[in-house]
Design an enzyme around this catalytic site. Structure first.
Site, PDB file in Angstrom:
ATOM      1  N   LEU A  43       0.821  -1.216   0.000  1.00  0.00           N
ATOM      2  CA  LEU A  43       0.000   0.000   0.000  1.00  0.00           C
ATOM      3  C   LEU A  43       0.846   1.254   0.000  1.00  0.00           C
ATOM      4  CD1 LEU A  43      -3.138   0.774   2.028  1.00  0.00           C
ATOM      5  CD2 LEU A  43      -1.122   2.132   2.555  1.00  0.00           C
ATOM      6  N   ASP A  46       0.418   8.743   1.633  1.00  0.00           N
ATOM      7  CA  ASP A  46       0.820  10.140   1.417  1.00  0.00           C
ATOM      8  C   ASP A  46       2.124  10.323   0.631  1.00  0.00           C
ATOM      9  OD1 ASP A  46      -1.007   9.997   3.444  1.00  0.00           O
ATOM     10  OD2 ASP A  46       0.152  11.126   4.885  1.00  0.00           O
ATOM     11  N   GLU A 226      -4.598  16.483   9.743  1.00  0.00           N
ATOM     12  CA  GLU A 226      -3.405  15.808   9.236  1.00  0.00           C
ATOM     13  C   GLU A 226      -2.764  16.668   8.147  1.00  0.00           C
ATOM     14  OE1 GLU A 226      -4.016  11.129  10.010  1.00  0.00           O
ATOM     15  OE2 GLU A 226      -4.943  11.812   8.170  1.00  0.00           O
TER      16      GLU A 226
HETATM   17  C1  FRU Z   1      -2.357  10.741   6.420  1.00  0.00           C
HETATM   18  C2  FRU Z   1      -1.597   9.992   7.500  1.00  0.00           C
HETATM   19  C3  FRU Z   1      -0.613  10.892   8.207  1.00  0.00           C
HETATM   20  C4  FRU Z   1       0.399   9.911   8.743  1.00  0.00           C
HETATM   21  C5  FRU Z   1       0.468   8.903   7.613  1.00  0.00           C
HETATM   22  C6  FRU Z   1       0.733   7.498   8.047  1.00  0.00           C
HETATM   23  O1  FRU Z   1      -2.858   9.904   5.445  1.00  0.00           O
HETATM   24  O2  FRU Z   1      -2.480   9.388   8.416  1.00  0.00           O
HETATM   25  O3  FRU Z   1      -1.192  11.707   9.193  1.00  0.00           O
HETATM   26  O4  FRU Z   1       1.623  10.490   8.997  1.00  0.00           O
HETATM   27  O5  FRU Z   1      -0.777   8.970   6.952  1.00  0.00           O
HETATM   28  O6  FRU Z   1       0.898   6.687   6.942  1.00  0.00           O
END
Ligand code: FRU
Length: 493
Positions: A43, A46, A226
């Protein structure tokens, strides 16, 4: 859907060979993208650490190797000279296999070149033996050999006045200043989303808590923010973030959003004063955690890329043990109180020969697996049906209602339905009518740029073999190009 045990989700990657069988399986998927970056295995979510350095663009993505599950996250490294064709460089930041600060994941963050090195700022996701979460803001320096050297101690730990949901450091360098800020997504103990600001005179040391960002009118806007960032584009300040766990009008039951507020940032009082409302960045179904490149020279624009997915949902390729891709990079400019998002001009390099689509007796045209469809829309109602069958039935509908001055993207006609709880359609008012559409189609995605970037709809789609036609209604002038691949399938861990 597959159930993952904690051991399976958080298994450490010891040897790339462990992924050979998985990669062999997924590379045969008909949904592997051809000009979008996607998870090498498992997967991706970000985009992280987006910078220009040493004559090329560097980008990293959140990566869990094992399958379509938000388990142990790494940073996977990719590079490009033109933001169109990309090359895999392999895994870069790996979680510590002991009790280190990032033992249960190297979470999102940003990068900044200092002299001849790239510095990577990220969240160390630490879990104690009893699975209590701790967030650390960590730093690593990328060596010339491409391997990162992690600083032995984090820059700082979590702030005690907030919950442990503190993550996603974004470095901010203000023009004509020699000090730096860092913005971090957080949650108050009362479960309100917020952003924290840190300050330092030196990018590598001395980071101190400066305070919580005040955004008048947004004191109760979701329970966690986030991936926040504050960008200066065309002389305006833009606060981009992902407020979680709230519903917004016109966005179905979707509870995770990515948007922005235009306004003015006062770095002394740490107040972002909005000039206008919260705007959704992308009106489609699948876009989140957008990140702007950190060191663009041109003060009038930014370059943004996002995860073409959203949290807390599943996708049809989950069963094939992979999920996630990135959007096309977009050029951001400011017009009035809005951001305009346009595909990069260099994308035209992928175009094959221009085709003027000619409908068959049933009104349908063949839709290539990877294509760009552009059309000028003259007046009146418009309807473009993408991914229909050869009878022109079903598919994804792009509908413009001229009287109501509104555009709708409706996915209810697609044969492969997923995330139905997020709703079947998305709408956006078009005060000045519809004049232009530019649509990018890859094997499992569609990005629709409306009126030269005034609105964008980005969505994953998983058309069946027979859903590769389109038809159009309205006073239109369409052009079609097949697009060449720009992302190589390359098994590099
Ligand atoms: C956003 C998030 C971030 C975190 C990352 C973990 O999609 O939840 O806040 O750092 O993904 O994969």
């Amino acid at each position: 859907m597959r159930e993952w045990t904690r051991e399976e989700k958080y298994r450490y990657l010891k040897d790339p060979q462990e992924l050979t069988e998985l990669y062999g399986r997924i590379r045969g998927s008909v949904y592997r993208q051809t000009f979008h970056n996607q998870a090498v295995t498992g997967l991706m979510n970000d985009p992280n650490g987006f910078v220009w350095f040493d004559n090329r663009w560097h980008l990293f993505y959140q990566w869990c190797p094992w399958g379509a599950v938000h388990g142990l996250k790494h940073w996977y490294h990719i590079v490009s000279k033109d933001l169109i064709t990309w090359k895999n460089l392999g895994v870069c930041l790996l979680p510590d296999q002991g009790d280190g600060y990032d033992n249960k994941g190297v979470y999102s963050g940003s990068a900044m070149p200092i002299r001849d090195k790239i510095y990577l700022y990220y969240t160390g996701n630490h879990r104690d033996a009893d699975w209590t979460r701790h967030a650390y803001t960590c730093l690593a320096r990328l060596g010339n050999d491409g391997w990162p050297e992690k600083y032995p101690l984090p820059l700082f730990g979590s702030h005690p006045d907030y919950t442990e949901h503190q993550r996603d450091p974004k470095i901010i360098c203000l023009p004509d200043r020699e000090d730096y800020y860092m913005i971090i997504g957080a949650q108050t103990k009362e479960k309100r989303g917020c952003a924290l600001i840190y300050h330092s005179e030196d990018l590598q040391h001395g980071w101190e808590f400066a305070g919580e960002l005040t955004v008048p009118g947004y004191e109760a806007f979701g329970d966690m923010w986030e991936c926040p960032s504050i960008e200066r584009i065309g002389g305006r300040d833009v606060f981009l973030f992902c407020p979680q766990h709230l519903t917004l009008p016109g966005r179905g039951d979707s509870r995770n959003h990515n948007g922005y507020i235009m306004g003015t940032m006062d770095w002394e009082s740490l107040t972002f004063t909005p000039d206008g409302q919260f705007h959704v960045l992308d009106f489609g179904f699948d876009s989140y955690a957008a990140a702007c490149a950190n060191n663009i020279e041109d003060a009038d624009k930014a370059i943004l890329i996002a995860w073409m997915g959203v949290p807390d949902v599943s996708y049809p390729t989950d069963e094939e043990d992979w999920a996630g891709c990135l959007t096309l990079p977009r050029e951001l400019t400011v017009r009035g109180r809005r951001l305009i998002q346009q595909p990069l001009p260099e994308l035209k390099k992928l175009r094959g020969e221009k085709i003027i689509p000619t409908p068959d007796a049933k009104g349908c045209c063949a839709l290539p697996y990877a294509a760009e469809l552009e059309m000028d829309c003259r007046a009146g109602d418009v309807c473009v049906h993408l991914f229909t069958d050869e009878e022109g039935k079903g598919g994804l509908e792009i509908r413009y209602d001229d009287k109501g001055r509104e555009i709708t993207v409706d996915r209810s006609g697609l044969r492969t339905q997923f995330n139905v709880q997020e709703g079947a359609f998305r709408k956006r008012p078009l005060e000045n009518g519809l004049s232009h559409l530019r649509i990018f189609i890859d094997r499992s995605s569609v990005e629709i740029f409306v009126n030269d970037g005034d609105a964008v709809f980005t969505s994953r789609v998983f058309p069946k073999k027979e859903e590769h036609f389109f038809r159009m209604e309205g006073d239109l002038f369409p052009r079609l190009w097949e697009l060449r691949p720009a992302v190589k399938e390359e098994f590099l861990i």
